[in-house]
Enzyme design. Structure first.
Site, PDB file in Angstrom:
ATOM      1  N   GLY A 143     -34.357 -38.069  20.287  1.00  0.00           N
ATOM      2  CA  GLY A 143     -33.712 -36.761  20.148  1.00  0.00           C
ATOM      3  C   GLY A 143     -33.099 -36.650  18.761  1.00  0.00           C
ATOM      4  N   LEU A 198     -34.488 -28.619  23.801  1.00  0.00           N
ATOM      5  CA  LEU A 198     -34.139 -27.507  24.701  1.00  0.00           C
ATOM      6  C   LEU A 198     -32.985 -26.652  24.194  1.00  0.00           C
ATOM      7  CD1 LEU A 198     -34.212 -29.420  28.117  1.00  0.00           C
ATOM      8  CD2 LEU A 198     -36.059 -28.118  27.034  1.00  0.00           C
ATOM      9  N   GLN A 232     -30.665 -24.074  22.898  1.00  0.00           N
ATOM     10  CA  GLN A 232     -31.008 -22.668  22.639  1.00  0.00           C
ATOM     11  C   GLN A 232     -30.043 -22.034  21.639  1.00  0.00           C
ATOM     12  OE1 GLN A 232     -30.740 -20.673  26.409  1.00  0.00           O
ATOM     13  NE2 GLN A 232     -32.695 -21.448  27.151  1.00  0.00           N
ATOM     14  N   GLU A 237     -20.166 -17.936  20.568  1.00  0.00           N
ATOM     15  CA  GLU A 237     -20.327 -18.286  21.983  1.00  0.00           C
ATOM     16  C   GLU A 237     -18.943 -18.428  22.606  1.00  0.00           C
ATOM     17  OE1 GLU A 237     -23.579 -21.024  23.034  1.00  0.00           O
ATOM     18  OE2 GLU A 237     -23.857 -21.299  20.899  1.00  0.00           O
ATOM     19  N   HIS A 240     -22.804 -26.061  33.233  1.00  0.00           N
ATOM     20  CA  HIS A 240     -22.998 -24.822  32.473  1.00  0.00           C
ATOM     21  C   HIS A 240     -22.892 -23.647  33.436  1.00  0.00           C
ATOM     22  CE1 HIS A 240     -24.536 -21.735  29.858  1.00  0.00           C
ATOM     23  NE2 HIS A 240     -24.464 -22.579  28.849  1.00  0.00           N
ATOM     24  N   ARG A 287     -16.370 -23.099  29.196  1.00  0.00           N
ATOM     25  CA  ARG A 287     -17.370 -23.286  30.258  1.00  0.00           C
ATOM     26  C   ARG A 287     -16.781 -23.734  31.585  1.00  0.00           C
ATOM     27  NH1 ARG A 287     -22.346 -25.876  26.757  1.00  0.00           N
ATOM     28  NH2 ARG A 287     -22.772 -23.908  25.712  1.00  0.00           N
ATOM     29  N   HIS A 315     -24.985 -29.843  32.959  1.00  0.00           N
ATOM     30  CA  HIS A 315     -25.545 -29.496  31.642  1.00  0.00           C
ATOM     31  C   HIS A 315     -25.296 -30.551  30.567  1.00  0.00           C
ATOM     32  CE1 HIS A 315     -26.945 -26.996  28.429  1.00  0.00           C
ATOM     33  NE2 HIS A 315     -25.758 -26.907  27.859  1.00  0.00           N
ATOM     34  N   GLU A 330     -25.461 -37.895  22.863  1.00  0.00           N
ATOM     35  CA  GLU A 330     -24.803 -37.627  24.151  1.00  0.00           C
ATOM     36  C   GLU A 330     -24.452 -38.905  24.921  1.00  0.00           C
ATOM     37  OE1 GLU A 330     -26.549 -34.103  25.843  1.00  0.00           O
ATOM     38  OE2 GLU A 330     -25.625 -34.529  27.775  1.00  0.00           O
ATOM     39  N   ARG A 363     -16.713 -29.715  26.391  1.00  0.00           N
ATOM     40  CA  ARG A 363     -17.323 -29.455  25.077  1.00  0.00           C
ATOM     41  C   ARG A 363     -17.261 -27.976  24.707  1.00  0.00           C
ATOM     42  NH1 ARG A 363     -23.353 -28.461  23.600  1.00  0.00           N
ATOM     43  NH2 ARG A 363     -23.505 -27.972  25.804  1.00  0.00           N
TER      44      ARG A 363
END
Ligand SMILES: Cc1cc2nc3c(=O)[nH]c(=O)nc-3n(C[C@H](O)[C@H](O)[C@H](O)COP(=O)(O)OP(=O)(O)OC[C@H]3O[C@@H](n4cnc5c(N)ncnc54)[C@H](O)[C@@H]3O)c2cc1C
Length: 433
Positions: free
Chosen positions: A15, A46, A48, A113, A228, A269, A330, A354, A365
């Site tokens: 990753g 993944l 986004q 966000e 999430h 979150r 998530h 991670e 987070r």
């Protein structure tokens, strides 16, 4: 057949954290990278929403405070400071490797966000992770000092007391081999694979954590697992599809079963997840709704192509239908405890991304901090490894006991159970405090 003995560093995981580390090792260091799956099967592909950056000195205090507030002030402040201060350098590095972020009239565009007090997130459509990871991968594949092996799994660490001397690998042909190597870097991602509903790839089963527990390497906050708030509610089996926070950042609203807004969509979150679960219980439903019809950007299809396409596959037209959404596992804030150079408590063993816990995220987070954190601390690990000559050479065969790996299916299942049990144990311990 690759000779797996002649390396200076083993990197477990391809990753962003593993790749960025490999890109920052000196050309003289022989690096072996392994991944248990295909090269494009990492969570990094993944991502986004995007990647945070310190836009200007004026934003430092607000960015620092947003990160701490989201993390319930349990963050390690020196780690947060390093991450924010290194962010512009990292973005310049990504540009050097060909990563392209959204721009208007040549100027970088920033999105926002949940729990961010200002727009400070760089993005590439709604597939920022793919853009970053594929460009880093292409750059690594050009390096003559780096070898990548797919379908090669870390099975165990070879430990001599509190010193890591190498690893046991299951090769693509199924054989099990010891690899004696001066430094091992665990860059093996999160724990989504141990959950029933997760946005993560199912093969990310916290393998490194199980090995850390087995060999007495310190862990930190492993019960801090992020749920999430908005993944697509679907009857299809498999990975939960994420509806990125940036959709809400751009104006999408959450609705109850009667079509009424019930919360502030930009809460952190963990708090938003609680609100959604509460609403689902009140309404007696298995999901709430997300309306993308209030999204402010002029062309929703262009801004969120992957999300629009996935919704279409489920028969949902985001221009006129509401999207059913439900929380899912998530992200993993805890992990293998590391210092500011990404060193674990075991000699010659590093952890990045991670899998590691450097304290940046605290208890929760802040959105789009994880790609950045992974990159910043991977580069620091590379610097630390490069500082020290690889004096840790051994091929002491007594460290490798092949009989321990005769039933690998059971061995891996036991590791997953050990991780699940430890997360529950830590959660209970914290609740009793
Ligand atoms: C759907 C989704 C959206 C996201 N969006 C964002 C976002 O917008 N912004 C943001 O900052 N973050 C986001 N994240 C989080 C971010 O993508 C990850 O935290 C980050 O990419 C982790 O990178 P990594 O290098 O640590 O691990 P990963 O990218 O998960 O890679 C792990 C690697 O380890 C390998 N591996 C695992 N176990 C073994 C083993 N035993 N042996 C060999 N190899 C092994 C895997 O095969 C893989 O190659 C998102 C995550 C998901 C799932």
């Amino acid at each position: 057949m690759v000779n797996v003995q002649n390396y200076d560093v083993l990197v477990v995981g391809t990753g962003v954290s593993g790749l960025f580390l490999a890109l920052h090792m000196p050309e003289t260091a022989r690096v072996l990278m392994i991944t248990k799956a295909d090269l494009d099967e990492s969570d990094s592909f993944l991502a986004q929403g995007g990647i945070c950056v310190l836009k200007s000195e004026d934003d430092y205090d607000a960015y620092f405070e947003d990160t701490l507030r989201a993390g319930h002030y349990e963050n390690r402040r020196d780690s947060v400071d390093i991450m924010i201060r290194s962010s512009q350098h990292v973005i310049r590095e990504l540009a050097r490797f060909g990563v392209d972020f959204a721009r208007k009239d040549g100027e970088l565009l920033f999105t926002r966000e949940g729990a961010h007090s200002a727009p400070r997130i760089l993005y590439h459509d709604d597939c920022t992770g793919k853009e970053i990871t594929s460009k880093l991968l292409t750059s690594v594949q050009k390096l003559s000092n780096v070898t990548i092996l797919e379908h090669t799994t870390l099975v165990d660490l070879l430990c001599d007391g509190n010193c890591c001397r190498g690893a046991v690998l299951q090769m693509a042909d199924g054989s099990v081999k010891p690899l004696y190597v001066p430094n091992v870097v665990l860059a093996s991602g999160g724990v989504g694979g141990v959950y029933e509903h997760s946005t993560n790839f199912p093969h990310l089963t916290g393998d490194a954590l199980a090995l850390a527990m087995k060999h007495g390497v310190e862990l930190e906050n492993i019960d801090y697992v992020q749920i999430h708030p908005t993944t697509l509610y679907s009857q299809r089996p498999g990975r939960s599809f994420l509806i990125s926070e940036s959709v809400r950042g751009e104006g999408a609203v959450l609705l109850d079963k009667n079509g009424n807004r019930f919360t502030n969509e930009l809460l952190p979150r963990d708090l938003l997840t609680q609100k959604i679960y509460k609403q689902m219980k009140k309404d007696g439903t298995r999901h709430v709704w997300l309306s993308m019809q209030t999204v402010r950007c002029p062309d929703v299809e262009k801004r969120f192509p992957t999300i629009c396409e996935r919704c279409r596959e489920e028969g949902i037209d985001v221009h006129k239908d509401w999207v059913p959404v439900v929380p899912a596992q998530h992200y993993f804030m805890g992990g293998i405890h590391v210092n500011l150079s990404s060193k674990t408590t075991m000699e010659h063993l590093y952890a990045v991304g991670e899998t590691a816990c450097n304290g940046v995220h605290g208890a929760n987070r802040l959105a789009s901090n994880s790609l950045l954190e992974s990159l910043v601390f991977a580069e620091r690990a590379a610097a630390d490894i490069s500082l020290h000559e690889p004096k840790n050479n051994t091929s002491d065969s007594s460290l490798f006991d092949p009989t321990a790996y005769e039933n690998l299916t059971q061995y891996f299942a036991d590791n997953i159970s050990a991780v699940q049990a430890e997360i529950v144990r830590q959660k209970q311990r914290r609740a009793q405090k």
